[in-house]
Design a protein around this motif. Sequence first.
Motif, PDB file in Angstrom:
ATOM      1  N   VAL A 135       0.824  -1.134   0.087  1.00 41.04           N
ATOM      2  CA  VAL A 135       0.067  -0.070  -0.175  1.00 41.04           C
ATOM      3  C   VAL A 135       0.949   1.200  -0.105  1.00 41.04           C
ATOM      4  O   VAL A 135       0.740   2.093   0.575  1.00 41.04           O
ATOM      5  CB  VAL A 135      -1.003   0.100   1.055  1.00 41.04           C
ATOM      6  CG1 VAL A 135      -2.166   1.176   0.936  1.00 41.04           C
ATOM      7  CG2 VAL A 135      -1.796  -1.414   1.419  1.00 41.04           C
ATOM      8  N   ALA A 136       1.906   1.285  -1.013  1.00 42.33           N
ATOM      9  CA  ALA A 136       2.656   2.401  -1.069  1.00 42.33           C
ATOM     10  C   ALA A 136       3.555   2.707   0.116  1.00 42.33           C
ATOM     11  O   ALA A 136       3.971   3.633   0.181  1.00 42.33           O
ATOM     12  CB  ALA A 136       1.935   3.635  -1.506  1.00 42.33           C
ATOM     13  N   CYS A 137       3.871   1.578   0.667  1.00 48.12           N
ATOM     14  CA  CYS A 137       4.861   1.760   2.025  1.00 48.12           C
ATOM     15  C   CYS A 137       6.136   2.426   1.837  1.00 48.12           C
ATOM     16  O   CYS A 137       6.694   3.059   2.437  1.00 48.12           O
ATOM     17  CB  CYS A 137       4.799   0.781   2.934  1.00 48.12           C
ATOM     18  SG  CYS A 137       5.694  -0.750   2.512  1.00 48.12           S
TER      19      CYS A 137
ATOM     20  N   PHE B 287      -2.415   3.800   5.646  1.00 50.35           N
ATOM     21  CA  PHE B 287      -3.265   3.917   4.307  1.00 50.35           C
ATOM     22  C   PHE B 287      -3.850   2.458   3.974  1.00 50.35           C
ATOM     23  O   PHE B 287      -2.866   1.514   4.352  1.00 50.35           O
ATOM     24  CB  PHE B 287      -2.230   4.297   3.301  1.00 50.35           C
ATOM     25  CG  PHE B 287      -2.340   5.784   2.950  1.00 50.35           C
ATOM     26  CD1 PHE B 287      -2.979   6.255   1.832  1.00 50.35           C
ATOM     27  CD2 PHE B 287      -1.599   6.786   4.059  1.00 50.35           C
ATOM     28  CE1 PHE B 287      -2.901   7.682   1.773  1.00 50.35           C
ATOM     29  CE2 PHE B 287      -1.733   7.807   3.849  1.00 50.35           C
ATOM     30  CZ  PHE B 287      -2.344   8.593   2.644  1.00 50.35           C
ATOM     31  N   VAL B 288      -4.956   2.227   3.317  1.00 55.87           N
ATOM     32  CA  VAL B 288      -5.599   0.935   3.316  1.00 55.87           C
ATOM     33  C   VAL B 288      -5.839   0.805   1.609  1.00 55.87           C
ATOM     34  O   VAL B 288      -5.692   1.858   0.943  1.00 55.87           O
ATOM     35  CB  VAL B 288      -6.776   0.717   4.327  1.00 55.87           C
ATOM     36  CG1 VAL B 288      -6.393   1.037   5.451  1.00 55.87           C
ATOM     37  CG2 VAL B 288      -7.693   1.780   3.866  1.00 55.87           C
TER      38      VAL B 288
ATOM     39  N   PHE C  47       4.631  13.539  -2.304  1.00 54.10           N
ATOM     40  CA  PHE C  47       4.453  12.133  -2.413  1.00 54.10           C
ATOM     41  C   PHE C  47       5.228  11.915  -3.966  1.00 54.10           C
ATOM     42  O   PHE C  47       4.952  12.221  -5.048  1.00 54.10           O
ATOM     43  CB  PHE C  47       3.117  11.761  -2.589  1.00 54.10           C
ATOM     44  CG  PHE C  47       2.987  10.302  -2.311  1.00 54.10           C
ATOM     45  CD1 PHE C  47       3.239   9.647  -0.970  1.00 54.10           C
ATOM     46  CD2 PHE C  47       2.754   9.388  -3.115  1.00 54.10           C
ATOM     47  CE1 PHE C  47       3.072   8.373  -0.586  1.00 54.10           C
ATOM     48  CE2 PHE C  47       2.524   7.934  -2.968  1.00 54.10           C
ATOM     49  CZ  PHE C  47       2.941   7.499  -1.616  1.00 54.10           C
ATOM     50  N   PRO C  48       6.102  10.550  -4.056  1.00 50.42           N
ATOM     51  CA  PRO C  48       7.093  10.439  -5.165  1.00 50.42           C
ATOM     52  C   PRO C  48       5.792   9.845  -6.299  1.00 50.42           C
ATOM     53  O   PRO C  48       4.726   9.216  -6.129  1.00 50.42           O
ATOM     54  CB  PRO C  48       7.847   9.171  -4.610  1.00 50.42           C
ATOM     55  CG  PRO C  48       7.777   9.432  -3.184  1.00 50.42           C
ATOM     56  CD  PRO C  48       6.320   9.868  -2.826  1.00 50.42           C
ATOM     57  N   GLU C  49       6.236   9.926  -7.535  1.00 48.71           N
ATOM     58  CA  GLU C  49       5.479   9.588  -8.876  1.00 48.71           C
ATOM     59  C   GLU C  49       5.779   7.900  -8.892  1.00 48.71           C
ATOM     60  O   GLU C  49       6.869   7.485  -8.233  1.00 48.71           O
ATOM     61  CB  GLU C  49       6.157  10.117  -9.900  1.00 48.71           C
ATOM     62  CG  GLU C  49       5.856  11.513 -10.338  1.00 48.71           C
ATOM     63  CD  GLU C  49       4.381  11.961 -10.328  1.00 48.71           C
ATOM     64  OE1 GLU C  49       3.758  11.205 -10.950  1.00 48.71           O
ATOM     65  OE2 GLU C  49       4.118  13.293 -10.008  1.00 48.71           O
ATOM     66  N   ARG C  50       4.888   7.379  -9.213  1.00 43.33           N
ATOM     67  CA  ARG C  50       5.124   5.817  -9.248  1.00 43.33           C
ATOM     68  C   ARG C  50       6.267   5.602 -10.379  1.00 43.33           C
ATOM     69  O   ARG C  50       6.481   6.195 -11.012  1.00 43.33           O
ATOM     70  CB  ARG C  50       3.802   5.360 -10.130  1.00 43.33           C
ATOM     71  CG  ARG C  50       3.776   3.801 -10.220  1.00 43.33           C
ATOM     72  CD  ARG C  50       2.490   3.440 -10.997  1.00 43.33           C
ATOM     73  NE  ARG C  50       1.476   3.331  -9.977  1.00 43.33           N
ATOM     74  CZ  ARG C  50       0.048   3.243 -10.261  1.00 43.33           C
ATOM     75  NH1 ARG C  50      -0.156   3.211 -11.639  1.00 43.33           N
ATOM     76  NH2 ARG C  50      -0.859   3.245  -9.686  1.00 43.33           N
ATOM     77  N   GLN C  51       6.836   4.651  -9.928  1.00 39.50           N
ATOM     78  CA  GLN C  51       8.205   4.013 -10.759  1.00 39.50           C
ATOM     79  C   GLN C  51       7.776   3.672 -12.069  1.00 39.50           C
ATOM     80  O   GLN C  51       6.542   2.952 -12.106  1.00 39.50           O
ATOM     81  CB  GLN C  51       8.930   2.968  -9.825  1.00 39.50           C
ATOM     82  CG  GLN C  51       9.321   3.545  -8.459  1.00 39.50           C
ATOM     83  CD  GLN C  51      10.561   4.440  -8.340  1.00 39.50           C
ATOM     84  OE1 GLN C  51      10.878   4.630  -9.591  1.00 39.50           O
ATOM     85  NE2 GLN C  51      10.620   5.419  -7.311  1.00 39.50           N
TER      86      GLN C  51
ATOM     87  N   ARG D  17      -6.959   6.812  -3.542  1.00 43.57           N
ATOM     88  CA  ARG D  17      -6.788   8.125  -3.641  1.00 43.57           C
ATOM     89  C   ARG D  17      -5.642   8.713  -3.127  1.00 43.57           C
ATOM     90  O   ARG D  17      -5.155   9.821  -2.238  1.00 43.57           O
ATOM     91  CB  ARG D  17      -8.040   8.800  -2.689  1.00 43.57           C
ATOM     92  CG  ARG D  17      -9.462   9.067  -3.194  1.00 43.57           C
ATOM     93  CD  ARG D  17     -10.303   9.697  -2.203  1.00 43.57           C
ATOM     94  NE  ARG D  17      -9.854  10.867  -1.433  1.00 43.57           N
ATOM     95  CZ  ARG D  17     -10.165  11.929  -2.020  1.00 43.57           C
ATOM     96  NH1 ARG D  17     -11.066  12.163  -3.065  1.00 43.57           N
ATOM     97  NH2 ARG D  17      -9.828  13.228  -1.323  1.00 43.57           N
ATOM     98  N   LEU D  18      -4.659   7.948  -3.630  1.00 45.17           N
ATOM     99  CA  LEU D  18      -3.228   7.974  -2.961  1.00 45.17           C
ATOM    100  C   LEU D  18      -2.575   9.285  -3.007  1.00 45.17           C
ATOM    101  O   LEU D  18      -2.284   9.819  -1.816  1.00 45.17           O
ATOM    102  CB  LEU D  18      -2.302   6.945  -3.555  1.00 45.17           C
ATOM    103  CG  LEU D  18      -0.824   6.773  -3.009  1.00 45.17           C
ATOM    104  CD1 LEU D  18      -0.958   6.169  -1.626  1.00 45.17           C
ATOM    105  CD2 LEU D  18      -0.125   5.759  -3.876  1.00 45.17           C
TER     106      LEU D  18
END
Length: 372
Positions: free
Chosen positions: A154-156, A208-209, A317-321, A297-298
């Motif tokens: 969960v984006a940890c 975050f869930v 918050f970082p962009e998705r790789q 809704r990250l």
Amino acid sequence: SEAMFPRPAFPGEVRRAAASGRSRSRPRGGGGGTVLLPSMLMFGVILASSGLLLMIEKGILAEVKPPPLHPAAGELSRRGGGGGGGGGEEEEAGGELEYEVLRDIRNRTIRAVCGQRAMPRSVWELPAGQRRTVLRHLLVSDKYRFLYCYVPKVACSNWKRILKVLDGALESVDVKLKMDHKSDLVFLGDMKPDEISYRLKNYYKFVFVRNPMERLLSAYRNKFGEIKEYQQKYGVEIVRRYRKNGGNSAGDDVTFSEFLRYLLDEEAERMNEHWMPIYNLCQPCAVRYDFIGSYERLNADANYVLERVRSPSFVRFPERQSWYKPVTAETLHYYLCNTQRRLIKELLPKYILDFSLFAYPLPNITSEFCRQ
């Protein structure tokens, strides 16, 4: 048990709850939203009751058609809104209203379940093993006075990156380094009892869930499709246990059904953290979280938290790789519909608190849906 799953509401109680939801949740000024909200609140009432388990048993679960509680990925709030055609503001307002209702359902359900007499009121009421688990997953920022319960898949990793930047151990969230999940992070479990209690009482706490089945599929594809250590440690054993003549497997060919069978036989409290239920990892009854963010809704929820803890403006918050392969609705649909229905139904009770507490609709695995 009754402590874990409240008794089913009697028909009169459900009607009163729905009526109460209508009176409190109707938006001012009228509009189409007034029709939608009672059904969403009713769904929350159903989820909060142990009648859900009865529905699983009777196989009528998929006949409940919940509204889409989470906005789709393309509907996420965007920083510094851009232009666009007519109706954009209306859609955004509708999405925000829907999210407010979702949050209300979530809060009511958590209060109802956690208010049961036998549920823990603090981490000190938890059995030692459960307490160790949650304290091991609560990360501390003393500088910004917050606790973050990290949930794998969960984006940890991105949140850990942010904590390292806030602590000065990392220059930027965009630094291209393999994530070290231990160094330069402060875990609440490493502190003394009085230090733990102080932070739990006074710090801002968030988690975050994510949809439980989507999280399981993400863990399965990542760990058994890409990580050799997991293939050797878990994959070899899973294939040997659940497949005839599976002794020669290298653990890199575990099927999703075999993975689910393995989860069925595992005790939730002893699971690997990547597929342990969120409830067991973060104990939302023992830890009163100030904010529960959604993977769906990250960006919007992450930005809210960063503003709430007053992080520097340069921290985002970082962009998705680019290499990351997200689990799409179609992918989840494919895996679930190609898995024995019995297997999924038997697994749902193990993750039922994640579904109910965080207001996620149960998977639709009817023949009609799977034919689409």
